[in-house]
Design a protein around this motif. Sequence first.
Motif, PDB file in Angstrom:
ATOM      1  N   MET A   1      21.547  -4.278  38.905  1.00 21.99           N
ATOM      2  CA  MET A   1      21.002  -4.600  37.669  1.00 21.99           C
ATOM      3  C   MET A   1      21.390  -5.936  37.087  1.00 21.99           C
ATOM      4  O   MET A   1      22.520  -6.229  37.293  1.00 21.99           O
ATOM      5  CB  MET A   1      21.412  -3.480  36.574  1.00 21.99           C
ATOM      6  N   LYS A   2      20.466  -6.738  36.504  1.00 26.17           N
ATOM      7  CA  LYS A   2      20.907  -7.858  35.904  1.00 26.17           C
ATOM      8  C   LYS A   2      21.612  -7.895  34.802  1.00 26.17           C
ATOM      9  O   LYS A   2      21.492  -6.944  34.084  1.00 26.17           O
ATOM     10  CB  LYS A   2      19.621  -8.587  35.554  1.00 26.17           C
ATOM     11  N   LYS A   3      22.693  -8.673  34.686  1.00 28.38           N
ATOM     12  CA  LYS A   3      23.643  -8.462  33.641  1.00 28.38           C
ATOM     13  C   LYS A   3      23.767  -9.676  32.378  1.00 28.38           C
ATOM     14  O   LYS A   3      24.558  -9.694  31.599  1.00 28.38           O
ATOM     15  CB  LYS A   3      24.908  -8.522  34.187  1.00 28.38           C
ATOM     16  N   GLU A   4      22.834 -10.460  32.901  1.00 23.62           N
ATOM     17  CA  GLU A   4      22.570 -11.629  31.966  1.00 23.62           C
ATOM     18  C   GLU A   4      21.229 -12.011  31.816  1.00 23.62           C
ATOM     19  O   GLU A   4      20.284 -11.659  32.681  1.00 23.62           O
ATOM     20  CB  GLU A   4      23.440 -12.994  32.543  1.00 23.62           C
ATOM     21  N   GLU A  87      21.279 -16.406  24.836  1.00 21.87           N
ATOM     22  CA  GLU A  87      22.185 -16.004  25.903  1.00 21.87           C
ATOM     23  C   GLU A  87      22.657 -14.622  25.782  1.00 21.87           C
ATOM     24  O   GLU A  87      23.310 -14.402  24.688  1.00 21.87           O
ATOM     25  CB  GLU A  87      23.157 -17.030  26.319  1.00 21.87           C
ATOM     26  N   VAL A  89      24.695 -11.444  27.393  1.00 19.13           N
ATOM     27  CA  VAL A  89      25.481 -11.055  28.503  1.00 19.13           C
ATOM     28  C   VAL A  89      25.973  -9.615  28.327  1.00 19.13           C
ATOM     29  O   VAL A  89      26.492  -9.187  27.276  1.00 19.13           O
ATOM     30  CB  VAL A  89      26.884 -12.038  28.624  1.00 19.13           C
ATOM     31  N   CYS A  90      26.128  -8.898  29.195  1.00 16.27           N
ATOM     32  CA  CYS A  90      26.506  -7.186  29.405  1.00 16.27           C
ATOM     33  C   CYS A  90      27.982  -7.340  29.324  1.00 16.27           C
ATOM     34  O   CYS A  90      28.358  -8.268  30.272  1.00 16.27           O
ATOM     35  CB  CYS A  90      25.904  -6.604  30.413  1.00 16.27           C
ATOM     36  N   LYS A  91      28.431  -6.519  28.504  1.00 18.93           N
ATOM     37  CA  LYS A  91      30.091  -6.526  28.537  1.00 18.93           C
ATOM     38  C   LYS A  91      30.471  -5.130  29.022  1.00 18.93           C
ATOM     39  O   LYS A  91      29.882  -4.029  28.904  1.00 18.93           O
ATOM     40  CB  LYS A  91      30.442  -6.581  26.850  1.00 18.93           C
ATOM     41  N   GLU A  92      31.620  -4.895  29.537  1.00 17.58           N
ATOM     42  CA  GLU A  92      32.365  -3.616  30.089  1.00 17.58           C
ATOM     43  C   GLU A  92      32.276  -2.729  28.839  1.00 17.58           C
ATOM     44  O   GLU A  92      32.730  -3.272  27.508  1.00 17.58           O
ATOM     45  CB  GLU A  92      33.261  -3.883  30.607  1.00 17.58           C
ATOM     46  N   ASN A  93      32.591  -1.382  28.955  1.00 16.74           N
ATOM     47  CA  ASN A  93      32.610  -0.507  27.539  1.00 16.74           C
ATOM     48  C   ASN A  93      33.976  -0.935  27.075  1.00 16.74           C
ATOM     49  O   ASN A  93      33.796  -0.870  25.567  1.00 16.74           O
ATOM     50  CB  ASN A  93      32.577   0.908  28.252  1.00 16.74           C
ATOM     51  N   GLN A  95      35.073  -3.678  26.324  1.00 10.68           N
ATOM     52  CA  GLN A  95      34.929  -4.860  25.307  1.00 10.68           C
ATOM     53  C   GLN A  95      33.937  -4.288  24.341  1.00 10.68           C
ATOM     54  O   GLN A  95      34.243  -4.736  23.067  1.00 10.68           O
ATOM     55  CB  GLN A  95      34.190  -5.892  26.146  1.00 10.68           C
TER      56      GLN A  95
END
Length: 102
Positions: A1-4, A87, A89-93, A95
């Motif tokens: 999965m694309k994260k940005e 922009e 950006v996916c963050k970890e849970n 964060q």
Amino acid sequence: MKKELTFDLINGNFLPEDAKSVLLNLVKYKISYHELELFSAAERFGKDLPHSKTRIAQLKQSMGDVENFFNAMEKNEISISISAKVEVVCKENSQLNELVSR
């Protein structure tokens, strides 16, 4: 999965009045968004959102800056170039939890 994800929100040349309108409408929308978030959090959870209050103040200042910029400008057949990149950006849970708990 694309994260940005990155994309151009605005990229063009405008007449001064159109540029002013585009910028002010974007800022007004963001202010409305934060005001709705504040209202919703207060009504549903009895919670305050300091981040939204801060952003509203910052955005109102930006709105004044835009107004002042265009009011001081000499409108001698000029065009305004605006470029706004978004922009994402996916963050970890972990964060995300820090953001929500503020």
